[in-house]
Motif scaffolding. Structure first.
Motif, PDB file in Angstrom:
ATOM      1  N   THR A  79       0.829  -1.202   0.000  1.00 44.61           N
ATOM      2  CA  THR A  79       0.000   0.000   0.000  1.00 44.61           C
ATOM      3  C   THR A  79       0.865   1.254   0.000  1.00 44.61           C
ATOM      4  OG1 THR A  79      -0.173   0.248   2.411  1.00 44.61           O
ATOM      5  CG2 THR A  79      -1.735  -1.271   1.343  1.00 44.61           C
ATOM      6  N   MET A  80       0.274   2.347  -0.434  1.00 45.08           N
ATOM      7  CA  MET A  80       1.005   3.603  -0.487  1.00 45.08           C
ATOM      8  C   MET A  80       0.983   4.351   0.845  1.00 45.08           C
ATOM      9  SD  MET A  80       2.230   3.579  -3.497  1.00 45.08           S
ATOM     10  CE  MET A  80       2.054   2.010  -4.326  1.00 45.08           C
ATOM     11  N   THR A  81       0.002   4.064   1.700  1.00 42.57           N
ATOM     12  CA  THR A  81      -0.101   4.769   2.985  1.00 42.57           C
ATOM     13  C   THR A  81      -0.510   3.808   4.093  1.00 42.57           C
ATOM     14  OG1 THR A  81      -2.464   5.299   2.850  1.00 42.57           O
ATOM     15  CG2 THR A  81      -0.944   6.848   1.771  1.00 42.57           C
ATOM     16  N   ALA A  82      -0.324   4.275   5.320  1.00 41.66           N
ATOM     17  CA  ALA A  82      -0.770   3.509   6.482  1.00 41.66           C
ATOM     18  C   ALA A  82      -2.289   3.350   6.474  1.00 41.66           C
ATOM     19  CB  ALA A  82      -0.312   4.200   7.767  1.00 41.66           C
ATOM     20  N   SER A  83      -3.013   4.389   6.049  1.00 39.34           N
ATOM     21  CA  SER A  83      -4.478   4.285   6.043  1.00 39.34           C
ATOM     22  C   SER A  83      -4.964   3.257   5.024  1.00 39.34           C
ATOM     23  CB  SER A  83      -5.134   5.646   5.815  1.00 39.34           C
ATOM     24  OG  SER A  83      -4.793   6.172   4.558  1.00 39.34           O
ATOM     25  N   HIS A  84      -4.275   3.121   3.896  1.00 39.57           N
ATOM     26  CA  HIS A  84      -4.635   2.075   2.929  1.00 39.57           C
ATOM     27  C   HIS A  84      -4.427   0.700   3.559  1.00 39.57           C
ATOM     28  CE1 HIS A  84      -3.280   5.151  -0.328  1.00 39.57           C
ATOM     29  NE2 HIS A  84      -4.576   5.284  -0.107  1.00 39.57           N
ATOM     30  N   LYS A  85      -3.309   0.531   4.235  1.00 35.69           N
ATOM     31  CA  LYS A  85      -3.013  -0.746   4.894  1.00 35.69           C
ATOM     32  C   LYS A  85      -4.105  -1.088   5.901  1.00 35.69           C
ATOM     33  CE  LYS A  85       0.361  -2.934   7.955  1.00 35.69           C
ATOM     34  NZ  LYS A  85       1.653  -2.794   8.654  1.00 35.69           N
ATOM     35  N   TYR A 100       1.467  -4.798   3.582  1.00 36.10           N
ATOM     36  CA  TYR A 100       2.514  -3.907   4.082  1.00 36.10           C
ATOM     37  C   TYR A 100       2.404  -2.562   3.368  1.00 36.10           C
ATOM     38  CZ  TYR A 100       4.823  -8.265   5.491  1.00 36.10           C
ATOM     39  OH  TYR A 100       5.115  -9.483   6.045  1.00 36.10           O
ATOM     40  N   MET A 101       2.830  -1.512   4.052  1.00 33.64           N
ATOM     41  CA  MET A 101       3.073  -0.260   3.340  1.00 33.64           C
ATOM     42  C   MET A 101       4.286  -0.513   2.443  1.00 33.64           C
ATOM     43  SD  MET A 101       2.703   2.415   6.501  1.00 33.64           S
ATOM     44  CE  MET A 101       3.502   3.730   5.585  1.00 33.64           C
ATOM     45  N   TYR A 102       4.307   0.083   1.261  1.00 24.96           N
ATOM     46  CA  TYR A 102       5.411  -0.127   0.323  1.00 24.96           C
ATOM     47  C   TYR A 102       6.750   0.185   0.994  1.00 24.96           C
ATOM     48  CZ  TYR A 102       7.349  -0.471  -4.463  1.00 24.96           C
ATOM     49  OH  TYR A 102       8.032  -0.854  -5.595  1.00 24.96           O
ATOM     50  N   LYS A 103       6.842   1.360   1.608  1.00 21.13           N
ATOM     51  CA  LYS A 103       8.116   1.734   2.256  1.00 21.13           C
ATOM     52  C   LYS A 103       8.446   0.809   3.417  1.00 21.13           C
ATOM     53  CE  LYS A 103       8.447   6.557   0.926  1.00 21.13           C
ATOM     54  NZ  LYS A 103       8.524   7.952   1.354  1.00 21.13           N
ATOM     55  N   GLU A 104       7.449   0.409   4.170  1.00 21.07           N
ATOM     56  CA  GLU A 104       7.660  -0.500   5.301  1.00 21.07           C
ATOM     57  C   GLU A 104       8.278  -1.806   4.824  1.00 21.07           C
ATOM     58  OE1 GLU A 104       4.690  -2.495   8.619  1.00 21.07           O
ATOM     59  OE2 GLU A 104       3.883  -2.065   6.617  1.00 21.07           O
ATOM     60  N   PHE A 105       7.833  -2.304   3.676  1.00 21.60           N
ATOM     61  CA  PHE A 105       8.305  -3.592   3.173  1.00 21.60           C
ATOM     62  C   PHE A 105       9.734  -3.516   2.657  1.00 21.60           C
ATOM     63  CE2 PHE A 105       8.692  -7.054   0.059  1.00 21.60           C
ATOM     64  CZ  PHE A 105       8.326  -8.126   0.866  1.00 21.60           C
ATOM     65  N   VAL A 106      10.066  -2.463   1.915  1.00 17.42           N
ATOM     66  CA  VAL A 106      11.397  -2.422   1.287  1.00 17.42           C
ATOM     67  C   VAL A 106      12.429  -1.657   2.096  1.00 17.42           C
ATOM     68  CG1 VAL A 106      10.527  -2.796  -1.041  1.00 17.42           C
ATOM     69  CG2 VAL A 106      10.891  -0.478  -0.255  1.00 17.42           C
TER      70      VAL A 106
END
Length: 148
Positions: A79-85, A100-106
């Protein structure tokens, strides 16, 4: 492996992320995108289209709303944001282990949202494209490390 990118309307961030990852032509990897509040069958935003064309990234896009079949299809939902997740986890609690949030994953040390270019000028979209390009390169490295 099936990866699903999710943003709000499935017209800006997630289609760009989808196009970037698909352009890597990784064997055995399927990529789709959807939106939390997307309408089915809508076009990519004009500025997203312009940025992808300028960068010569091939794409075909028709927006999709997140649904049970897409969630079940995906091995990994980024996801692009925490709210999407959180929206996905609330709507599809069985998918919690693969969202996962995209940034959180990578980049686990950077768990901020991907910037939303919606309504911005072309420079704003180019900034988001560059942000997603860096994330996609990191994702490819991570996936190749796990596959290889």
């Amino acid at each position: 492996m099936n990866i699903l990118f999710v943003c709000t309307g499935n017209t800006c961030r997630s289609p760009i992320a989808e196009a970037l990852l698909k352009s890597q032509n990784i064997d055995g990897l399927e990529v789709r995108s959807a939106g939390i509040y997307a309408m089915d069958g809508g076009p990519i935003s004009q500025n997203s289209q312009l940025v992808l064309e300028r960068e010569m990234i091939p794409y075909t896009h028709s927006s999709s709303a997140i649904n049970e079949s897409l969630v079940d299809w995906a091995d990994l939902i980024l996801t692009m944001t925490a709210s999407h997740k959180h929206a996905i986890i609330l709507g599809f609690p069985h998918a919690i282990s693969k969202v996962y949030m995209y940034k959180e994953f990578v980049t686990p040390n950077d768990i901020q949202d991907v910037s939303d270019p919606y309504g911005g000028d072309l420079n704003t979209y180019e900034g988001t494209f560059k942000e997603l390009q860096v994330l996609t390169n990191e994702l490819v490295n991570k996936l190749q490390g796990e596959i290889g």
